[in-house]
Design an enzyme around this catalytic site. Structure first.
Site, mmCIF file in Angstrom:
data_model
loop_
_atom_site.group_PDB
_atom_site.id
_atom_site.type_symbol
_atom_site.label_atom_id
_atom_site.label_comp_id
_atom_site.label_asym_id
_atom_site.label_seq_id
_atom_site.Cartn_x
_atom_site.Cartn_y
_atom_site.Cartn_z
ATOM 1 N N GLU A 43 -3.418 7.588 -4.006
ATOM 2 C CA GLU A 43 -3.452 6.349 -3.241
ATOM 3 C C GLU A 43 -3.299 5.184 -4.198
ATOM 4 O OE1 GLU A 43 -7.138 4.798 -1.356
ATOM 5 O OE2 GLU A 43 -5.987 4.844 0.499
ATOM 6 N N TYR A 73 0.863 -1.187 0.000
ATOM 7 C CA TYR A 73 0.000 0.000 0.000
ATOM 8 C C TYR A 73 0.897 1.234 0.000
ATOM 9 C CZ TYR A 73 -3.006 3.725 1.713
ATOM 10 O OH TYR A 73 -3.683 4.910 1.840
#
Ligand code: GDP
Ligand code: MN
Length: 397
Positions: free
Chosen positions: A206, A118
């Protein structure tokens, strides 16, 4: 302004960030053509069909599917295009899918050498610095990781004056447990990602997952990109990427009228001039036991036309049970605003079915109150803040 995954990836690629390649398609035929083209360009036999909507969690809602041949590409894309995709991040009604991204399959079958990370880049408002947040626990709910195992999320702060420093990119690659080629690839990935974030005037990137392939390439498989609205004037190429179908229709309409309007879930509509007063008014509504249905700053020119436009926008929200008008007459005189309200009310006939509380304060406030009180309309006037709150409470009970 939020972007679709395929648009976010376009921006990333333009800054040299490696991405899972893909082609956007509006119908199953285009999807098949896209898949053929990708096979020519990348050699991939399998394709991932990905719904393009402004919401995450698409995988969980059935909006991301693997196709093992062209027939499946056609079947899956005709399933996904036009569907109402419901994910943990959409409302219960879901979002209509208008297009899909046909992407190369980058997870090789039976491959245990791939890892999903991530990574996001955003502004830390508390420190005034940018930060890169990253974790080895990518690909799934990062919210869950943050909740249950927060120590697995790392943060690297970047001083905008120096930019990302070499040792910071290396630290990130190290903390992600990488070595050798993958380590070097990750430092390049981080550097180009950060550059893309800064130079596109984004407020958020993101990437979940960032994939390490079995041959040690690092690439963005997903991209959630948000461009700072205030920078769109100088980022025309990104401003053009706006997809109004993905945005709240009332907000889009208000924006076109030059009204600062944000839709909220409550029952009291508000019409206010000035953002600070609008915030205070929302507090006032809460203290009176109501919930604001919107944030609305009508700006400096509260004339009849503008007031009417604002009323119409507020009333498009079915949840509105009362409207509180809270206007400070500094440059614009209160009596003018009062006349505007009365005129707007009359023009709208029976379109207004909810009680209206009007608080006008400032120049000629007393005259304004008289105008409202003598109008014969179902409008309650107030001069003091508390008085307005009490009247909101009264009409809600
Ligand atoms: P999101 O669910 O909206 O976050 O959409 P993502 O783009 O992150 O995709 C969801 C999941 O689909 C990812 O976490 C991957 O596990 C999977 N996925 C994405 N691309 C591929 C691919 O090329 N091959 C395979 N097999 N799975 C993929
Ligand atoms: Mn994702």
């Amino acid at each position: 302004m939020n972007l679709h995954e395929y648009q976010g990836k376009e921006i990333l690629a333009s800054f040299g960030v490696r991405i899972q390649r893909g082609i956007v398609a509006l119908n199953p035929k285009e999807a098949v053509d896209a898949a053929k083209k990708l096979t020519e360009d990348t050699g991939t036999g399998w394709h991932v069909i990905k719904a393009q909507v402004h919401a995450g969690g698409r995988g969980k809602g059935g909006g991301v599917k693997l196709a093992k041949n062209l027939k499946e590409v056609e079947e899956i894309s005709s399933q996904i295009i036009g569907m109402n995709l419901i994910t943990p991040q959409t409302s219960a009604e879901g979002k209509k899918v208008h297009q899909v991204l046909i992407a190369e399959d980058v997870y090789y079958p039976g491959d245990s050498e791939t890892s999903e990370f991530y990574m996001s880049v955003l502004l830390n408002r508390a420190t005034g610095k940018n930060m890169i947040m990253y974790s080895t626990e990518g690909g799934m709910d990062i919210e869950e990781v943050a909740e249950n195992t927060p120590h697995l999320i790392f943060t690297e702060e970047i001083d905008p004056a120096t930019g990302l420093l070499g040792f910071q990119a290396r630290k990130i690659a190290f903390n992600l447990g990488l070595s050798g080629t993958a380590f070097k690839e990750m430092t390049k990935f981080v550097a180009s990602l950060y550059k893309a974030y800064v130079e596109s005037d984004s407020s958020m990137f993101e990437i979940n997952p960032v994939l390490k392939t079995s041959d040690d390439k690092i690439m963005a498989v997903d991209a959630k990109v948000s461009i700072d609205d205030n920078a769109l004037y100088r980022r025309k190429q990104y401003a053009e990427m706006r997809d109004l179908r993905e945005e709240n229709p009332i907000e889009v309409e208000a924006g076109a009228l030059g009204l600062n309007y944000v839709d909220l879930d409550g029952n009291v509509g508000c019409m206010v001039n000035g953002a600070g007063l609008a915030m205070a008014t929302m507090d006032l509504i809460k203290m009176a036991g109501g919930e604001p249905a919107n944030f609305l700053d009508v700006g400096g020119t509260a004339d009849a036309k503008r007031v009417e436009e604002a009323f119409r926008i507020i009333l498009k929200d079915d949840g509105v049970k009362a409207i509180l008008v809270n206007i400070f007459g500094g440059i614009v005189r209160c009596d003018r605003v009062a006349n505007g309200i009365v005129e707007a009310y009359k023009n709208m006939g029976d379109a207004i079915k909810v009680p209206i509380i009007v608080r006008l304060q400032g120049t000629n406030a007393e005259i304004a109150k008289e105008i409202i009180d003598n109008s014969g309309l179902a409008v309650h006037s107030a001069v003091q803040f508390q008085e307005a709150a009490d009247k909101v409470k009264e009409v809600l009970s």
